[in-house]
Design an enzyme around this catalytic site. Structure first.
Site, short mmCIF file in Angstrom:
data_model
loop_
_atom_site.label_atom_id
_atom_site.label_comp_id
_atom_site.label_asym_id
_atom_site.label_seq_id
_atom_site.Cartn_x
_atom_site.Cartn_y
_atom_site.Cartn_z
N SER A 144 0.86 -1.17 0.00
CA SER A 144 0.00 0.00 0.00
C SER A 144 0.89 1.22 0.00
O SER A 144 2.01 1.19 0.54
CB SER A 144 -0.88 0.03 1.25
OG SER A 144 -1.52 1.29 1.37
N TYR A 158 -1.40 -0.90 10.23
CA TYR A 158 -1.61 -1.38 8.85
C TYR A 158 -0.46 -0.92 7.96
O TYR A 158 0.10 -1.70 7.19
CB TYR A 158 -2.95 -0.85 8.35
CG TYR A 158 -3.22 -1.01 6.87
CD1 TYR A 158 -3.77 -2.19 6.38
CD2 TYR A 158 -2.94 0.02 5.97
CE1 TYR A 158 -4.02 -2.33 5.01
CE2 TYR A 158 -3.19 -0.12 4.62
CZ TYR A 158 -3.74 -1.30 4.14
OH TYR A 158 -3.99 -1.44 2.80
#
Ligand code: NAP
Length: 249
Positions: A144, A158
């Protein structure tokens, strides 16, 4: 026609589902992994089969080692020799600051996003490495852009798990470079999927899209195209690197 076999973890929804659909159109036999949402996985599999493709829904929690081992065995039996893995299954939890995160939350995030990707990579390497008698293949890991931005006040846990995915990608690519397996990463920006609802903000893409140079969120299909290019022979000299699919962020 001999189809290439691809496993997509988290293939039932979002980016994974788009990769399954387009991958099947390009001739892959696709294992559509899911953890809970059987109906969504069945819908993707049915659509692929109706269009003349080959697909199999496989339930497995990538954070559970026995599930991962069983999933790859089911794919061996159901579809044949593996040539591609998309380590796509990933989770985030409700937006929070680091000073609000407990160890149980961190364990859940890292078990699915990091340990799950390692275990799936392990099973794929066992089958694809020329060192182990396989005929090669390719792995794409879903990272990401959060790995670079850090996701402050939302989910630094995350972001850190995706930082680990970047290191896995670089290290594994070098480990396998002479064994017929390429390993690359895709780093999406903000993409229209259900994942933002699990962070507690279903409309997050709309809120943050003005920070994107292109001033819009991305579609899952736009990420899938990058994944499929990295898996393809067109990327035959590409390993250990990343494609950012972020609208310029
Ligand atoms: P999503 O829409 O929330 O879908 C998640 C998928 O992962 C579902 O198919 C889900 O299965 C599956 N899954 C979740 N936990 C699992 C587990 N433990 N074992 C097996 N499967 C599991 O997610 P997405 O937005 O498409 O994200 C896909 C990947 O892209 C993730 O790695 C995510 O971190 C990354 N990414 C997304 C964005 C974004 O803006 N959307 C941005 C950057 C990176 P069920 O259907 O059974 O629940």
């Amino acid at each position: 026609m001999q189809r290439k076999v691809m496993v997509i973890t988290g293939g039932s929804r979002g980016i994974g589902a788009a990769t399954a659909r387009i991958g099947a159109q390009r001739g892959y036999a696709v294992a559509v992994n899911y953890v809970h949402n059987r109906a969504a996985a069945d819908e993707i599999v049915s659509a692929i089969r109706a269009a003349g493709g080959e697909a199999l829904a496989v339930q497995a929690d990538v954070a559970v080692e026995a599930d991962v081992v069983r999933m790859f065995e089911e794919v061996d039996r159901g579809l044949g020799t593996l040539q591609a893995l998309v380590n796509n299954a990933g989770i985030l939890e409700r937006q929070a600051r680091v000073d609000e995160m407990d160890s149980a939350r961190l364990a859940r995030i890292f078990a699915t996003n990091v340990t799950g990707s390692f275990m799936c990579a392990r099973e794929a390497v066992k089958r694809m490495s020329t060192r182990r008698g396989g005929s090669g293949g390719a792995i794409v890991n879903l990272s990401s852009i959060a790995a670079r931005l850090g996701a402050p006040n939302e989910y630094v846990d995350y972001a850190a798990s995706k930082g680990a995915i970047d290191s896995l990608t670089i290290g594994l690519a070098k480990e396998l470079a002479e064994e017929g397996i390429r390993v690359n990463g895709v780093r999406p920006g903000v993409i229209y999927t259900d994942i933002h609802a699990s962070g507690g903000e279903p409309g997050r893409v709309e809120r943050v899209k003005d920070a994107v140079p292109m001033k819009r969120g991305g579609d899952p299909e736009e990420v899938a195209q990058a994944i499929l290019w990295l898996l393809s022979d067109e990327a035959s000299y590409v390993t250990g690197t990343f494609v950012d699919v972020t609208g310029g962020r």
